[in-house]
Design a protein around this motif. Structure first.
Motif, PDB file in Angstrom:
ATOM      1  N   SER A 134      39.234  22.033 -11.434  1.00 26.41           N
ATOM      2  CA  SER A 134      39.352  20.423 -12.266  1.00 26.41           C
ATOM      3  C   SER A 134      39.947  20.290 -13.418  1.00 26.41           C
ATOM      4  O   SER A 134      39.999  19.394 -13.935  1.00 26.41           O
ATOM      5  N   ALA A 173      28.689  17.565 -10.605  1.00 28.45           N
ATOM      6  CA  ALA A 173      28.847  17.342  -8.925  1.00 28.45           C
ATOM      7  C   ALA A 173      28.762  15.813  -8.701  1.00 28.45           C
ATOM      8  O   ALA A 173      29.694  15.377  -7.438  1.00 28.45           O
ATOM      9  N   TYR A 174      28.063  15.182  -9.499  1.00 32.87           N
ATOM     10  CA  TYR A 174      27.996  13.704  -9.064  1.00 32.87           C
ATOM     11  C   TYR A 174      29.331  12.961  -9.153  1.00 32.87           C
ATOM     12  O   TYR A 174      29.879  12.115  -8.443  1.00 32.87           O
ATOM     13  N   ARG A 176      32.676  14.492  -9.180  1.00 35.05           N
ATOM     14  CA  ARG A 176      33.382  14.866  -8.201  1.00 35.05           C
ATOM     15  C   ARG A 176      33.339  14.369  -7.222  1.00 35.05           C
ATOM     16  O   ARG A 176      34.274  13.924  -6.407  1.00 35.05           O
ATOM     17  N   ASP A 177      31.914  13.989  -6.502  1.00 37.32           N
ATOM     18  CA  ASP A 177      31.889  13.631  -5.246  1.00 37.32           C
ATOM     19  C   ASP A 177      31.857  12.306  -4.963  1.00 37.32           C
ATOM     20  O   ASP A 177      32.009  11.649  -3.879  1.00 37.32           O
ATOM     21  N   THR A 178      31.243  11.489  -6.196  1.00 35.34           N
ATOM     22  CA  THR A 178      31.068  10.152  -5.915  1.00 35.34           C
ATOM     23  C   THR A 178      31.922   9.349  -6.908  1.00 35.34           C
ATOM     24  O   THR A 178      32.592   8.292  -6.452  1.00 35.34           O
TER      25      THR A 178
END
Length: 270
Positions: A134, A173-174, A176-178
């Motif tokens: 990232s 993670a939230y 990155r994914d959303t």
């Protein structure tokens, strides 16, 4: 406040510079995972003087020692603010490179010009990629030569998110994914995402803000109006109202800090 207590040391007796680091492979995206996001408050009316000195003397001289100058910027919202980002292959390399630079001949020769221009240099974040891959990749294009002029079009926007918990406790993670896909769909491509570096500051002569719960992400826009338009586009969606906004309210400890950064003539990140 300015914190350069060691800069009054005499040059005599300081060790010679280390051998310059090998060149960076253009396709090696794993290099320089540690960055410093440095916001300097410059004495009134002296920002352009500081930028000219910095871009003439402190770019190649740092990169020869293994650091990478990711970008240099004028803060559009604060005429006294000069922001820049430098990167290191590792924390171990950071300690050595900073020692070599600040006790080396280039800084010693020009600190008398630079220090009077600084009002405050304590707003510094030491960061690492929020997840593998990232961080900023290798630079694209060539840096203009010293003395280049002109104002590159476009802005880099850095958003500092202040969180209730450390980002690796769910928010990274939230994001990155959303969140990142939602920002991208609205016109805000996510260039890089960082969280706090957990290793202690290994060059304590330069102050850094540590032990803070935050996540920093970067995007690129053509103008402040384009940024605002993208934000409005996102906030008009049902997913924003029904899902993203409530989730952000739960993760965020306070309102994010948004830095509108105009690249200087020699900035690689633009």
């Amino acid at each position: 406040m300015k914190r350069f207590p060691f800069l009054s040391l005499a040059v005599a007796g300081i060790a010679a510079l280390a051998t310059p680091a090998p060149g960076i492979a253009a396709d090696d995206t794993a290099l320089h995972p540690v960055i410093e996001l440095r916001q300097y408050k410059i004495m009134p009316g002296k920002r352009d003087t500081m930028i000219a000195l910095f871009e003439r003397e402190f770019v190649e001289s740092q990169e020869r020692l293994g650091m990478r100058l990711v970008g240099q910027f004028r803060d559009r919202d604060d005429p006294s603010r000069f922001t820049w980002i430098r990167a290191f292959p590792s924390m171990e390399a950071r300690g050595k490179a900073l020692n070599d630079f600040y006790f080396g001949p280039v800084w010693q020769a020009h600190r008398g010009e630079a220090n009077p221009l600084l009002d405050d240099n304590d707003d510094v974040l030491l960061l690492r990629p929020a997840w593998p891959g990232s961080g900023f990749g290798p630079p694209s294009g060539q840096r203009p030569p010293p003395g280049a002029s002109g104002k590159p079009a476009g802005l880099i926007v850095a958003t500092i998110e202040y969180l209730w918990k450390q980002p690796d406790e769910g928010y990274a993670a939230y994001f990155r994914d959303t969140l990142a896909p939602a920002y991208r769909a609205a016109g805000l491509p996510v260039l890089a995402v960082y969280g706090p570096e957990t290793e202690p500051n290994n060059f304590p002569r330069l102050y850094v803000r540590q032990n803070e719960r935050l996540l920093v992400w970067f995007t690129r826009v053509s103008s402040p109006a384009a940024y605002q338009a993208a934000q409005r586009k996102l906030r008009a969606t049902a997913v924003w109202r029904e899902s993203l906004r409530p989730a952000l309210a739960n993760y965020r400890e306070r309102i994010p800090q948004v830095l509108m950064l105009s690249p200087t003539p020699r900035s690689l990140l633009r």
